[in-house]
Design an enzyme around this catalytic site. Structure first.
Site, PDB file in Angstrom:
ATOM      1  N   LEU A  72       0.809  -1.178   0.118  1.00  0.00           N
ATOM      2  CA  LEU A  72       0.071  -0.033   0.091  1.00  0.00           C
ATOM      3  C   LEU A  72       0.921   1.045  -0.088  1.00  0.00           C
ATOM      4  O   LEU A  72       0.169   2.368  -0.108  1.00  0.00           O
ATOM      5  CB  LEU A  72      -0.759   0.052   1.252  1.00  0.00           C
ATOM      6  N   TYR A 144       1.503   9.653 -10.491  1.00  0.00           N
ATOM      7  CA  TYR A 144       0.663   8.798  -9.644  1.00  0.00           C
ATOM      8  C   TYR A 144      -0.006   7.775 -10.537  1.00  0.00           C
ATOM      9  O   TYR A 144       0.092   6.646 -10.512  1.00  0.00           O
ATOM     10  CB  TYR A 144      -0.639   9.649  -8.906  1.00  0.00           C
ATOM     11  N   LYS A 148       1.286   3.854 -11.192  1.00  0.00           N
ATOM     12  CA  LYS A 148       0.471   2.856 -10.504  1.00  0.00           C
ATOM     13  C   LYS A 148       0.324   1.735 -11.692  1.00  0.00           C
ATOM     14  O   LYS A 148       0.186   0.673 -11.568  1.00  0.00           O
ATOM     15  CB  LYS A 148      -0.894   3.157 -10.275  1.00  0.00           C
TER      16      LYS A 148
HETATM   17  P1  NAD Z   1      -2.179   7.306   2.889  1.00  0.00           P
HETATM   18  O1  NAD Z   1      -1.184   8.385   2.300  1.00  0.00           O
HETATM   19  O2  NAD Z   1      -2.929   7.538   4.155  1.00  0.00           O
HETATM   20  O3  NAD Z   1      -1.338   5.995   2.907  1.00  0.00           O
HETATM   21  C1  NAD Z   1      -0.037   5.690   2.455  1.00  0.00           C
HETATM   22  C2  NAD Z   1       1.138   5.365   3.378  1.00  0.00           C
HETATM   23  O4  NAD Z   1       2.212   5.015   2.449  1.00  0.00           O
HETATM   24  C3  NAD Z   1       1.416   6.396   4.409  1.00  0.00           C
HETATM   25  O5  NAD Z   1       1.376   5.748   5.678  1.00  0.00           O
HETATM   26  C4  NAD Z   1       2.651   6.757   3.915  1.00  0.00           C
HETATM   27  O6  NAD Z   1       3.665   7.253   4.934  1.00  0.00           O
HETATM   28  C5  NAD Z   1       3.243   5.531   3.322  1.00  0.00           C
HETATM   29  N1  NAD Z   1       4.419   5.692   2.566  1.00  0.00           N
HETATM   30  C6  NAD Z   1       4.505   6.571   1.349  1.00  0.00           C
HETATM   31  N2  NAD Z   1       5.728   6.569   0.644  1.00  0.00           N
HETATM   32  C7  NAD Z   1       6.236   5.407   1.320  1.00  0.00           C
HETATM   33  C8  NAD Z   1       7.331   5.122   0.911  1.00  0.00           C
HETATM   34  N3  NAD Z   1       8.305   5.289  -0.100  1.00  0.00           N
HETATM   35  N4  NAD Z   1       7.861   3.868   1.799  1.00  0.00           N
HETATM   36  C9  NAD Z   1       7.225   3.476   2.858  1.00  0.00           C
HETATM   37  N5  NAD Z   1       6.024   4.310   3.087  1.00  0.00           N
HETATM   38  C10 NAD Z   1       5.466   5.080   2.143  1.00  0.00           C
HETATM   39  O7  NAD Z   1      -3.148   6.831   1.699  1.00  0.00           O
HETATM   40  P2  NAD Z   1      -4.226   5.734   1.661  1.00  0.00           P
HETATM   41  O8  NAD Z   1      -5.384   6.354   1.316  1.00  0.00           O
HETATM   42  O9  NAD Z   1      -4.283   5.001   2.847  1.00  0.00           O
HETATM   43  O10 NAD Z   1      -3.597   4.742   0.481  1.00  0.00           O
HETATM   44  C11 NAD Z   1      -3.064   3.507   0.691  1.00  0.00           C
HETATM   45  C12 NAD Z   1      -2.949   2.801  -0.791  1.00  0.00           C
HETATM   46  O11 NAD Z   1      -4.066   2.675  -1.237  1.00  0.00           O
HETATM   47  C13 NAD Z   1      -2.103   3.747  -1.550  1.00  0.00           C
HETATM   48  O12 NAD Z   1      -1.395   2.878  -2.282  1.00  0.00           O
HETATM   49  C14 NAD Z   1      -3.092   4.455  -2.572  1.00  0.00           C
HETATM   50  O13 NAD Z   1      -2.511   4.590  -3.704  1.00  0.00           O
HETATM   51  C15 NAD Z   1      -4.297   3.460  -2.630  1.00  0.00           C
HETATM   52  N6  NAD Z   1      -5.405   3.995  -2.969  1.00  0.00           N
HETATM   53  C16 NAD Z   1      -6.099   4.699  -2.215  1.00  0.00           C
HETATM   54  C17 NAD Z   1      -7.393   5.345  -2.591  1.00  0.00           C
HETATM   55  C18 NAD Z   1      -8.266   6.009  -1.383  1.00  0.00           C
HETATM   56  O14 NAD Z   1      -9.271   6.340  -2.077  1.00  0.00           O
HETATM   57  N7  NAD Z   1      -7.937   6.240  -0.247  1.00  0.00           N
HETATM   58  C19 NAD Z   1      -7.917   4.921  -4.023  1.00  0.00           C
HETATM   59  C20 NAD Z   1      -7.199   4.409  -4.524  1.00  0.00           C
HETATM   60  C21 NAD Z   1      -5.975   3.611  -4.318  1.00  0.00           C
END
Ligand code: NAD
Ligand code: UDP
Length: 312
Positions: A72, A144, A148
């Protein structure tokens, strides 16, 4: 008991996932660089002897023996992923290479948190998994979207070339407790503004649409996906197909918070998708009749309660 690695585990979605996996009796290693996530999201798990928190960046290799990996790690809100676009690409691409390499070596199953953004500004509606998308490869969102998309390609090719057991889910807009108040995403922005009786910032004329999924529905879908037979690799959309315009969302949030806020219009950001709604037939077919349980109002009320506890 399974041993499970969750990268990005201290973020919004990751922290809910870690919690659920622990509740199911698993051992969880949460890896995060704390860019958008924080220790406070998982502080309630730190006393659990089966939970481990590791500060690490997925752009660097990491070695551990686990049964499953949920990948994630990646900032998800446009404000945060556009803050350092090169780092966002590195996180998606090098993070995928490092985690797939690990999965290959230790024969772990690995799930990729992909996104509806792979469809870009979609020309078909609703978006089904066979649609290739309409992404601007050099636009503001490309770090992004293309990161992805490249990660999906890496997953598919590690599967074909090296037999790695992969699962790809395409997550549609998800919201709930533990979103950051300054995250920049629409639901957190509107709720915070409404609770403070400040103007609600609608970008464009608000006619663009999104389909919002409550966090608990996503977590259920993610875990069911990980548990599918090896021949189910995805990609599979996970989202709530109920579609709303952004202006409707603003009005709903004003009503549910009894807010005095007025709506203020701002320019639409570059390449902002006009419409988004998941086709979820594949999820229903392969994930044991999975279907979102929360309607928007129920999910918003829970999220508003959360924000009331953190907004002074
Ligand atoms: P978020 O920003 O709260 O969580 C992302 C986490 O990844 C954070 O804790 C951040 O510190 C960590 N992170 C970022 N870069 C990093 C790195 N290089 N090494 C280690 N950790 C790292 O976002 P979220 O909403 O919890 O999203 C989680 C995942 O789900 C992401 O991959 C995102 O693309 C995907 N996603 C989320 C949504 C949504 O609506 N929330 C929609 C589509 C996809
Ligand atoms: N949006 C808005 N006001 C805000 C934040 C976002 O009108 O304060 C709009 C944004 O332009 C987009 C939609 O809400 O059309 C969803 O934005 P978000 O950043 O939550 O997610 P994404 O665009 O990645 O789906």
């Amino acid at each position: 008991m399974k041993k499970i690695l969750v990268t990005g585990g201290a973020g919004f979605i990751g922290s809910h996932l870690c919690e659920k996996l622990l509740n199911q009796g698993n051992e969880v290693i949460c890896l995060d660089n704390f860019f958008t996530g924080s220790k406070s999201n998982v502080i309630h798990l730190l006393n659990n002897p089966y939970f481990e928190l590791v500060r690490h960046d997925v752009t660097m290799p990491y070695f551990i023996e686990v049964d499953e990996i949920y990948n994630l790690a990646c900032p998800a809100s446009p404000v945060h992923y556009q803050f350092n676009p090169i780092k966002t690409i590195k996180t998606s691409v090098m993070g995928a290479v490092n985690m797939l390499g690990l999965a290959k070596r230790i024969k772990a199953k690995i799930l990729q948190a992909s996104t509806s953004e792979v469809y870009g500004d979609p020309k078909i509606h609703p978006q089904t998994e066979d649609y290739w998308g309409n992404v601007n490869p050099i636009g503001a969102r490309s770090c992004y979207d293309e990161g992805k998309r490249c990660a999906e390609s890496l997953f598919v090719n590690y599967h074909k070339q090296n037999g790695v057991k992969i699962k790809i889910i395409r997550i549609f807009n998800t919201y709930g407790p533990r979103m950051l108040p300054n995250d920049g995403r629409v639901i957190s922005n509107f709720i915070v503004q409404a609770l403070k009786n400040e103007p609600i910032s609608v970008y464009g004329d608000g006619s663009q649409t999104r389909s919002f999924q409550y966090i608990d529905d996503l977590i259920e879908g993610m875990i069911r996906m990980m548990d599918t037979p090896d021949n189910i690799t995805g990609p599979i959309n996970i989202g709530n197909p109920n579609e709303f315009s952004i202006i409707d969302l603003a009005q709903k949030i004003i009503k549910l918070t009894n807010s005095k806020s007025e709506i203020k219009f701002y320019p639409l950001p570059e390449d902002d998708p006009i419409q988004r709604k998941p086709g979820i037939n594949l999820a229903q077919k392969h994930l044991n009749n999975w279907t979102p349980k929360y309607d928007l109002e129920q999910g918003l009320l829970k999220t508003i309660e959360y924000f009331k506890t953190i907004i002074k």
